[in-house]
Design an enzyme around this catalytic site. Sequence first.
Site, mmCIF file in Angstrom:
data_model
loop_
_atom_site.group_PDB
_atom_site.id
_atom_site.type_symbol
_atom_site.label_atom_id
_atom_site.label_comp_id
_atom_site.label_asym_id
_atom_site.label_seq_id
_atom_site.Cartn_x
_atom_site.Cartn_y
_atom_site.Cartn_z
ATOM 1 N N ARG A 32 0.825 -1.225 0.000
ATOM 2 C CA ARG A 32 0.000 0.000 0.000
ATOM 3 C C ARG A 32 0.850 1.264 0.000
ATOM 4 O O ARG A 32 0.450 2.281 0.578
ATOM 5 C CB ARG A 32 -0.940 0.060 1.208
ATOM 6 C CG ARG A 32 -2.003 -0.965 1.234
ATOM 7 C CD ARG A 32 -3.303 -0.444 0.632
ATOM 8 N NE ARG A 32 -4.150 -1.581 0.345
ATOM 9 C CZ ARG A 32 -5.123 -2.013 1.148
ATOM 10 N NH1 ARG A 32 -5.412 -1.366 2.235
ATOM 11 N NH2 ARG A 32 -5.821 -3.060 0.817
ATOM 12 N N TYR A 160 -14.480 -12.637 -0.038
ATOM 13 C CA TYR A 160 -15.090 -11.320 -0.299
ATOM 14 C C TYR A 160 -16.395 -11.448 -1.070
ATOM 15 O O TYR A 160 -17.369 -10.748 -0.805
ATOM 16 C CB TYR A 160 -14.129 -10.421 -1.098
ATOM 17 C CG TYR A 160 -13.237 -9.576 -0.228
ATOM 18 C CD1 TYR A 160 -13.758 -8.551 0.563
ATOM 19 C CD2 TYR A 160 -11.871 -9.796 -0.179
ATOM 20 C CE1 TYR A 160 -12.942 -7.778 1.370
ATOM 21 C CE2 TYR A 160 -11.045 -9.025 0.626
ATOM 22 C CZ TYR A 160 -11.588 -8.021 1.402
ATOM 23 O OH TYR A 160 -10.791 -7.257 2.199
HETATM 24 O O1 CP3 Z 1 0.194 -1.665 -2.484
HETATM 25 C C1 CP3 Z 1 -0.087 -0.740 -3.282
HETATM 26 O O2 CP3 Z 1 0.290 0.440 -3.138
HETATM 27 C C2 CP3 Z 1 -0.873 -1.107 -4.529
HETATM 28 C C3 CP3 Z 1 -2.267 -0.964 -4.471
HETATM 29 C C4 CP3 Z 1 -3.134 -1.922 -3.684
HETATM 30 C C5 CP3 Z 1 -4.379 -1.508 -3.163
HETATM 31 N N1 CP3 Z 1 -5.039 -2.618 -2.715
HETATM 32 C C6 CP3 Z 1 -4.870 -0.139 -3.167
HETATM 33 C C7 CP3 Z 1 -5.917 0.251 -2.220
HETATM 34 C C8 CP3 Z 1 -3.006 -3.295 -3.446
HETATM 35 C C9 CP3 Z 1 -1.834 -4.220 -3.724
HETATM 36 C C10 CP3 Z 1 -4.229 -3.718 -2.847
HETATM 37 C C11 CP3 Z 1 -4.517 -5.124 -2.513
HETATM 38 C C12 CP3 Z 1 -5.694 -5.429 -1.705
HETATM 39 N N2 CP3 Z 1 -6.948 -4.881 -1.778
HETATM 40 C C13 CP3 Z 1 -5.742 -6.461 -0.738
HETATM 41 C C14 CP3 Z 1 -4.595 -7.382 -0.411
HETATM 42 C C15 CP3 Z 1 -3.658 -6.758 0.547
HETATM 43 C C16 CP3 Z 1 -4.200 -6.698 1.942
HETATM 44 O O3 CP3 Z 1 -4.495 -5.563 2.372
HETATM 45 O O4 CP3 Z 1 -4.350 -7.735 2.570
HETATM 46 C C17 CP3 Z 1 -7.028 -6.476 -0.189
HETATM 47 C C18 CP3 Z 1 -7.528 -7.392 0.897
HETATM 48 C C19 CP3 Z 1 -7.783 -5.486 -0.875
HETATM 49 C C20 CP3 Z 1 -9.209 -5.142 -0.695
HETATM 50 C C21 CP3 Z 1 -9.332 -3.777 -0.178
HETATM 51 N N3 CP3 Z 1 -9.140 -2.641 -0.922
HETATM 52 C C22 CP3 Z 1 -9.661 -3.378 1.141
HETATM 53 C C23 CP3 Z 1 -9.953 -4.324 2.297
HETATM 54 C C24 CP3 Z 1 -9.668 -1.988 1.164
HETATM 55 C C25 CP3 Z 1 -10.074 -1.097 2.291
HETATM 56 C C26 CP3 Z 1 -9.049 -1.105 3.341
HETATM 57 C C27 CP3 Z 1 -8.668 0.278 3.704
HETATM 58 O O5 CP3 Z 1 -7.463 0.455 3.961
HETATM 59 O O6 CP3 Z 1 -9.542 1.152 3.722
HETATM 60 C C28 CP3 Z 1 -9.291 -1.536 -0.115
HETATM 61 C C29 CP3 Z 1 -9.128 -0.150 -0.514
HETATM 62 C C30 CP3 Z 1 -7.824 0.285 -1.041
HETATM 63 N N4 CP3 Z 1 -7.039 -0.456 -1.894
HETATM 64 C C31 CP3 Z 1 -7.192 1.544 -0.806
HETATM 65 C C32 CP3 Z 1 -6.009 1.529 -1.538
HETATM 66 C C33 CP3 Z 1 -5.015 2.645 -1.671
HETATM 67 C C34 CP3 Z 1 -7.755 2.688 0.034
HETATM 68 C C35 CP3 Z 1 -9.096 3.090 -0.491
HETATM 69 C C36 CP3 Z 1 -9.321 4.565 -0.710
HETATM 70 O O7 CP3 Z 1 -8.484 5.293 -1.261
HETATM 71 O O8 CP3 Z 1 -10.447 4.970 -0.421
#
Ligand code: CP3
Length: 355
Positions: A32, A160
């Site tokens: 992230r 999911y």
């Molecule tokens: O790592 C990076 O910088 C690349 C981008 C990336 C994102 N999601 C961007 C993101 C990657 C590799 C992911 C993978 C992802 N997404 C996973 C696997 C990694 C892990 O966290 O276990 C999972 C489970 C997801 C599903 C997901 N997407 C969730 C559970 C959430 C919400 C969690 C939170 O932090 O709010 C997201 C949203 C998300 N994916 C954001 C980002 C930058 C934040 C959302 C926003 O900007 O509103």
Amino acid sequence: MDSKNFPALKNDRILKAARGEPVDRVPVWIMRQAGRYLPEFREFRKEHEFFEICQTPEYACEITLQPIRRFDYDASIIFSDILVIPQAMGMEVKMEPGKGPTFTSPLIDSKDLDKLNMDPIAIADYLKYVYDAITLTRHKLEGKVPLIGFAGAPWTLMSYMIEGGGSTTQSKAKKWLYTDVEGSHKLLDALTEGIVEYLYRQVVAGAQLLQVFESHAGVLNEYLFKQFSLPYLAKIASGVKAKLEANSISSVPMIVFAKDGHFAIPFLNDTPYDIVSLDWTQDPLKCREMLPDKTLQGNLDPCALYSSKEDLEKLAKSMIEKFGKTKYICNLGHGIYPDMDPEHVKWFIDFIHSC
Ligand code: CP3
């Protein structure tokens, strides 16, 4: 956009670490690393929806580059999400502020599988915007660092699709594993085939490493992991590698991350992955013993980044001493938190590079 004539790579530390070759300094990146802890990301998000950014190659490229401009990371990871696969299978997913990803109509039982697009080629075709983002980003990176592509693992995506969003127990999804073994395997098989095609095309588009996120490994146990996760994880790595070879495309290192899966670690040594990513609850020394053939990635507690500079350096030093400097890629044990001070990230990266 040309997916062949990419600028020459200037920093190959992470690739060397993946191959077990010595490095002049430990490579570091952060899960992230493109995200809400960066003010420039928060600014961009005011104007654009989350999945709009994922689906627009110019936007995804810009967000991928934000952390690379600011910090001395040794790798970039394409901005996207694991939930683009369920979208490609026909499910609607929204990113709700403060709540995270939300499915409009989660799967109830395996009769619902009839409504899904289960064809791997159609799934991979739908995700063209990801390959376009990867190719564009490879050019815009100008060879500064390698670009990582990724996908969610089948069990994590299945959970999911059934839970419809975050869940601490995953009990609706686990109910399928105990009461509908056949339906579970049907869904996991379809996801696996789609993911193989998807990751293969990411490499064709320019991804130089791949990471597979089994973020929900921790709700399984050894029995469930061996039945519903491990065979699919292994099939993804062997499938992608075989497809690359069959098409005379150079192989790329593959990373597997089975978060909270203590029972899973020893089994990962016998999979075709090159790198095993560890969450912060794992002991580096024990993992070295359980994974003699692999490069390890991880595993600082994301909360350790809240520490003072002095404490953070002590924690990072002790971590590096345990992992050693070869066959090692420094990272956190999970994604960075949105309220992290970017200055602390800089301390961390600079310290790792000074070791
Ligand atoms: O790592 C990076 O910088 C690349 C981008 C990336 C994102 N999601 C961007 C993101 C990657 C590799 C992911 C993978 C992802 N997404 C996973 C696997 C990694 C892990 O966290 O276990 C999972 C489970 C997801 C599903 C997901 N997407 C969730 C559970 C959430 C919400 C969690 C939170 O932090 O709010 C997201 C949203 C998300 N994916 C954001 C980002 C930058 C934040 C959302 C926003 O900007 O509103």
